[in-house]
Design an enzyme around this catalytic site. Structure first.
Site, short mmCIF file in Angstrom:
data_model
loop_
_atom_site.label_atom_id
_atom_site.label_comp_id
_atom_site.label_asym_id
_atom_site.label_seq_id
_atom_site.Cartn_x
_atom_site.Cartn_y
_atom_site.Cartn_z
N ASP A 102 -37.39 -0.47 -1.57
CA ASP A 102 -38.89 -0.56 -1.19
C ASP A 102 -40.12 0.63 -0.86
O ASP A 102 -40.75 1.41 -0.17
CB ASP A 102 -39.33 -1.95 -0.06
CG ASP A 102 -38.52 -3.69 0.13
OD1 ASP A 102 -39.39 -3.79 -0.65
OD2 ASP A 102 -37.94 -4.02 0.30
N HIS A 104 -38.74 -8.33 2.75
CA HIS A 104 -38.29 -7.62 1.55
C HIS A 104 -39.09 -8.72 0.90
O HIS A 104 -38.01 -9.93 0.46
CB HIS A 104 -36.76 -7.59 1.31
CG HIS A 104 -36.22 -7.42 -0.32
ND1 HIS A 104 -36.30 -5.57 -0.53
CD2 HIS A 104 -35.84 -7.16 -1.22
CE1 HIS A 104 -36.53 -5.54 -2.32
NE2 HIS A 104 -35.52 -7.37 -2.21
P1 NAD Z 1 -25.71 -10.61 -10.89
O1 NAD Z 1 -26.14 -12.33 -10.95
O2 NAD Z 1 -25.81 -9.74 -12.42
O3 NAD Z 1 -24.73 -10.62 -9.92
C1 NAD Z 1 -24.74 -11.27 -8.93
C2 NAD Z 1 -23.42 -11.37 -8.84
O4 NAD Z 1 -23.09 -12.37 -8.08
C3 NAD Z 1 -22.45 -12.52 -10.25
O5 NAD Z 1 -21.26 -11.75 -11.01
C4 NAD Z 1 -21.45 -13.49 -9.14
O6 NAD Z 1 -20.90 -14.00 -10.11
C5 NAD Z 1 -21.69 -12.70 -8.08
N1 NAD Z 1 -21.72 -13.78 -6.58
C6 NAD Z 1 -22.67 -14.79 -6.47
N2 NAD Z 1 -21.75 -15.49 -5.46
C7 NAD Z 1 -21.29 -14.79 -4.65
C8 NAD Z 1 -20.35 -15.31 -3.07
N3 NAD Z 1 -20.51 -16.07 -3.14
N4 NAD Z 1 -19.33 -14.02 -3.44
C9 NAD Z 1 -18.92 -13.26 -4.12
N5 NAD Z 1 -20.52 -13.22 -5.02
C10 NAD Z 1 -20.89 -13.63 -5.32
O7 NAD Z 1 -27.38 -10.05 -9.75
P2 NAD Z 1 -27.66 -8.86 -9.51
O8 NAD Z 1 -28.92 -7.71 -9.79
O9 NAD Z 1 -26.61 -7.73 -9.40
O10 NAD Z 1 -28.42 -9.49 -7.95
C11 NAD Z 1 -27.38 -9.07 -6.58
C12 NAD Z 1 -28.90 -10.27 -6.06
O11 NAD Z 1 -29.28 -8.56 -5.15
C13 NAD Z 1 -29.70 -10.58 -6.20
O12 NAD Z 1 -30.26 -11.84 -5.36
C14 NAD Z 1 -30.74 -9.84 -6.16
O13 NAD Z 1 -32.29 -11.13 -6.00
C15 NAD Z 1 -30.59 -8.88 -5.46
N6 NAD Z 1 -31.38 -7.54 -5.13
C16 NAD Z 1 -32.12 -7.18 -3.84
C17 NAD Z 1 -32.27 -5.92 -3.99
C18 NAD Z 1 -33.01 -5.81 -2.58
O14 NAD Z 1 -34.07 -4.67 -2.56
N7 NAD Z 1 -33.11 -6.31 -1.13
C19 NAD Z 1 -32.82 -5.00 -4.81
C20 NAD Z 1 -32.28 -5.47 -6.18
C21 NAD Z 1 -31.69 -7.53 -5.98
C1 LMR Z 2 -36.31 -6.09 -6.08
O1 LMR Z 2 -37.47 -6.00 -5.12
O2 LMR Z 2 -36.62 -5.48 -7.00
C2 LMR Z 2 -35.29 -6.98 -6.01
O3 LMR Z 2 -35.74 -7.77 -4.50
C3 LMR Z 2 -35.33 -8.51 -6.88
C4 LMR Z 2 -36.43 -9.40 -7.50
O4 LMR Z 2 -36.06 -10.22 -7.00
O5 LMR Z 2 -37.78 -8.75 -6.88
#
Ligand code: NAD
Ligand code: LMR
Length: 329
Positions: free
Chosen positions: A160, A188
């Site tokens: 962010d 967030h």
């Molecule tokens: P993705 O679906 O590509 O990968 C998630 C992975 O987590 C998968 O491989 C899945 O098998 C694994 N997983 C699920 N449950 C699990 C557990 N209990 N233990 C270990 N591994 C587990 O998703 P992604 O694009 O990598 O995103 C992951 C997370 O990050 C999402 O919740 C997304 O919304 C979040 N995210 C947050 C931010 C932020 O700024 N905070 C930014 C982008 C994404």
């Molecule tokens: C982001 O900010 O890109 C992540 O938290 C993914 C989402 O769901 O927006």
């Protein structure tokens, strides 16, 4: 390379963010080029093979700073001796969802992981939650780890923060590095309050370079809804930029933030900063000194900022009520 290796656990290692994040940690982007890293990858059982493929690619890269890679589907093993834990593994939202809609799907992941960190991680463990809803998941993990100080559990709000820097830099025709002292208060989520009240651009006050209408009607909603915009355009939630955010957050936590600037960190509120009540994980302006985040106090709070803080406190308290009703905290 004389130093002892540090142990880093990354959850969701076979996912989209993991695929970008792991290679940068392995290359020394968090601890520097002289500190070897042992990686411990946690995945769910059906994704173990995919994680193995990622480990093979890490090996093929022959990074000087990468010693060992181990793969687990048991958090109690994955967090053994961990100095840095990046809790990424969780479901991403789809188009049309808010991040809080993920609480029931993802919240249950973070209690067991918090407990495993409590029982098995190194005494100096630093935890960053990326999986959404990040602030509330960080709270769930912190509550499950009574022996680890709450301030060691953070939620990643660096993305962010850098989104806000990028939008402002583009607007005023500056470079990202010219922009200092920006903060994104709160959650967030789309409620977050990106704030340029204290921001300077090459030493000039940012508020003198842009008009209020742009800040209120363009900048703030654009930053707050950037995640949804990425999902709309890319067809998947942000991944490489999220990994960059996690790297910058972790690097600064370990190595310190630059003098004369601050960043945004989702930190456990102890009730002593800006009237934010105790017991929620809240985006504050922060600096890192000697391996610890400190909230930057003393910023003058305008009416608009206060309204933004209040809105986020309410939203996070509502999320807390949901996790309580689900028995997750
Ligand atoms: P993705 O679906 O590509 O990968 C998630 C992975 O987590 C998968 O491989 C899945 O098998 C694994 N997983 C699920 N449950 C699990 C557990 N209990 N233990 C270990 N591994 C587990 O998703 P992604 O694009 O990598 O995103 C992951 C997370 O990050 C999402 O919740 C997304 O919304 C979040 N995210 C947050 C931010 C932020 O700024 N905070 C930014 C982008 C994404
Ligand atoms: C982001 O900010 O890109 C992540 O938290 C993914 C989402 O769901 O927006």
């Amino acid at each position: 390379m004389a130093q002892a290796p540090v142990t880093v656990t990354v959850t969701g290692a076979a996912g989209n963010i993991g695929y970008s994040l792991l290679f940068r940690i392995a290359e020394g982007a968090v601890f520097g080029p002289d500190v070897p890293v042992n990686l411990r990858l946690l995945e769910i059982t059906p994704a173990l093979n995919a994680a193995k493929g990622v480990a093979m690619e890490l090996a093929d890269s022959a990074f000087n700073t990468l010693y060992d890679v181990d793969i687990f589907d048991d958090p109690n093993k994955a967090f053994e001796g961990t100095n840095l834990a990046l809790l990424v593994g969780a479901m991403p939202r789809k188009k049309g969802m808010e991040r809080a809609d993920l609480i029931s799907a993802n919240g249950g992941i973070f209690g067991p992981q918090g407990r495993a960190i409590n029982d098995h991680a190194a005494d100096d463990v630093k935890v960053t939650v990326v999986g959404n809803p990040a602030n509330t998941n960080a709270l769930i993990a912190a509550k499950a780890a009574p022996d680890v100080p709450n301030e060691r559990f953070t939620a990643m709000m660096r993305l962010d923060h850098t989104r806000a820097i990028s939008q402002l830099a583009e607007k005023v025709g500056a470079r990202n590095e010219d922009i200092k002292k920006l903060v994104v208060w709160g959650n967030h989520s789309a409620d977050q309050h990106p704030d340029i009240s204290y921001t300077t651009v090459n030493g000039k006050n940012a508020v003198d370079l842009v008009d209020d209408a742009w800040v209120n009607d363009v900048f703030r909603p654009r930053v707050a809804k950037r995640g949804a915009e990425i999902i709309e355009v890319r067809g998947a939630s942000s991944a490489a930029s999220a990994a960059s955010g996690a790297i910058a957050h972790s690097r600064d936590w370990v190595q310190g933030t630059p003098e004369g600037d601050f960043t945004t960190v989702g930190m456990y509120s102890d009730g002593s900063h800006y009237g934010v009540p105790e017991g929620i994980v809240f985006g504050f302006p922060a600096v890192s000194r000697n391996g610890a985040w400190e909230v930057v106090d003393g910023l003058e709070i305008s009416e608009a900022t206060q309204a933004g803080i209040d809105k986020n406190v309410k939203a996070l308290q509502e999320e807390f009520a949901i996790i309580q009703s689900l028995g997750l905290a």
